[in-house]
Scaffold this active site. Structure first.
Site, PDB file in Angstrom:
ATOM      1  N   ALA A 213       0.800  -1.239   0.000  1.00 31.78           N
ATOM      2  CA  ALA A 213       0.000   0.000   0.000  1.00 31.78           C
ATOM      3  C   ALA A 213       0.827   1.281   0.000  1.00 31.78           C
ATOM      4  CB  ALA A 213      -0.987   0.034   1.170  1.00 31.78           C
ATOM      5  N   ALA A 214       2.151   1.187  -0.140  1.00 34.73           N
ATOM      6  CA  ALA A 214       2.955   2.409  -0.204  1.00 34.73           C
ATOM      7  C   ALA A 214       2.554   3.258  -1.406  1.00 34.73           C
ATOM      8  CB  ALA A 214       4.434   2.067  -0.251  1.00 34.73           C
TER       9      ALA A 214
END
Length: 308
Positions: A250-251
């Site tokens: 999810a970066a």
């Protein structure tokens, strides 16, 4: 507060943490498995909301326990949830393996996300028209994203497309020009252009090349190396903050949500990119997808958490 609308995917993530990567045909035990809210669309909506934006989320779930769980997880984030319930279809699921270096592989089951249609989205045309920024990703059907982009752009909204997962086949110029800003990572940029950037200098050239295809511009993210951009005459590159990364899940979603929130609040392109890069770096220091996304007060303390 600022207005961002996200049209996209919402999943339940099943994330396993591995001490080492298995060989083909090998069975290994995992260190831990976590069930949590996920999906690029939902992650981006949470990121934008936690960082100060007023957020609408338009998506789809199945009429199953996972759909109820996903909606319940998203509700406390203060996001206005506009979910279509699909019959005879499961809620989207992501099966994520995180290795000892924090890198990950993801197996995605689209489920209800794949059935979100242009007709579903058109029901929320008034919301799309009132948005300052529309944020999209490639985990729903392309025609649905194009329909949302068309409605929002006609009303003057800025449309940001995160082309992840990488389009296959690559989108032609007539599709790319339906969006304002593209935010690919190195691999996605390579898939669209035919050559994958290896350095920040390469990424800057790639952003310019994408802009020439009819976009207002592009931001090319290079993970731990940083980002480069070419948007409306503004070009540049910034190295990434150095952090103790443990989980990169999810970066990219964090970057996009933070970027959209900052743009919607009236900040400059360079300010929005720098802020989004710091938010994404901070997210990699925690486990999980939506659970890793930072809040504004955590961003203020972020410089003290960097590696010297």
């Amino acid at each position: 507060m600022t207005s961002v609308t996200v049209v996209g995917s919402i999943n339940i993530d099943l994330t396993s943490y591995l001490d080492r990567w298995p060989k083909i045909g090998e069975t290994i035990s995992v260190r831990e498995t976590v069930t949590s809210l996920g999906g690029k669309g939902a992650n981006q909506a949470v990121a934008a909301a936690r960082l100060g934006a007023s957020v609408n989320f338009i998506g789809a779930v199945g009429r199953d326990g996972f759909g109820a769980e996903a909606a319940a997880a998203l509700r406390p984030e203060g996001v206005a949830i506009l979910l279509e319930e699909m019959t005879n279809t499961a809620t989207g699921l992501a099966f994520i393996d995180v290795g000892p270096d924090g890198q990950n592989i993801i197996r995605l089951s689209a489920g209800a996300n794949g059935r979100l249609s242009p007709e579903n989205v058109s029901k929320y045309a008034d919301i799309l028209r009132k948005s300052r920024v529309l944020l999209l990703q490639n985990e729903i059907g392309l025609e649905t994203s194009l329909a949302a982009a068309r409605i929002a752009r006609e009303a003057g909204a800025l449309v940001i497309m995160d082309p992840a997962p990488a389009p296959n086949p690559a989108w032609p110029a007539e599709v790319l020009s339906s969006f304002d800003i593209l935010t690919p990572n190195a691999g996605e940029a390579g898939g669209l252009l035919g050559t994958e950037p290896q350095t920040l200098a390469d990424a800057r050239e790639a952003a310019g090349a994408l802009r020439s295809l009819g976009l207002r511009g592009a931001v090319v993210t290079m993970g731990a190396d940083g980002v480069a951009w070419s948007i409306d005459g503004s070009t540049g590159a910034l190295p990434a903050p150095r952090v103790r990364s443990i989980d990169t899940v999810a970066a990219g979603d964090c970057f996009n949500g933070a970027f959209a929130a900052r743009i919607a609040s009236g900040k400059s392109i360079e300010d929005a990119i720098s802020f989004a890069m710091q938010a994404a770096a901070l997210a990699t220091t925690r486990k999980g997808a939506a659970t890793s996304l930072p809040r504004l007060d955590e961003m203020e303390a972020f410089p003290a958490q960097r590696i010297a």
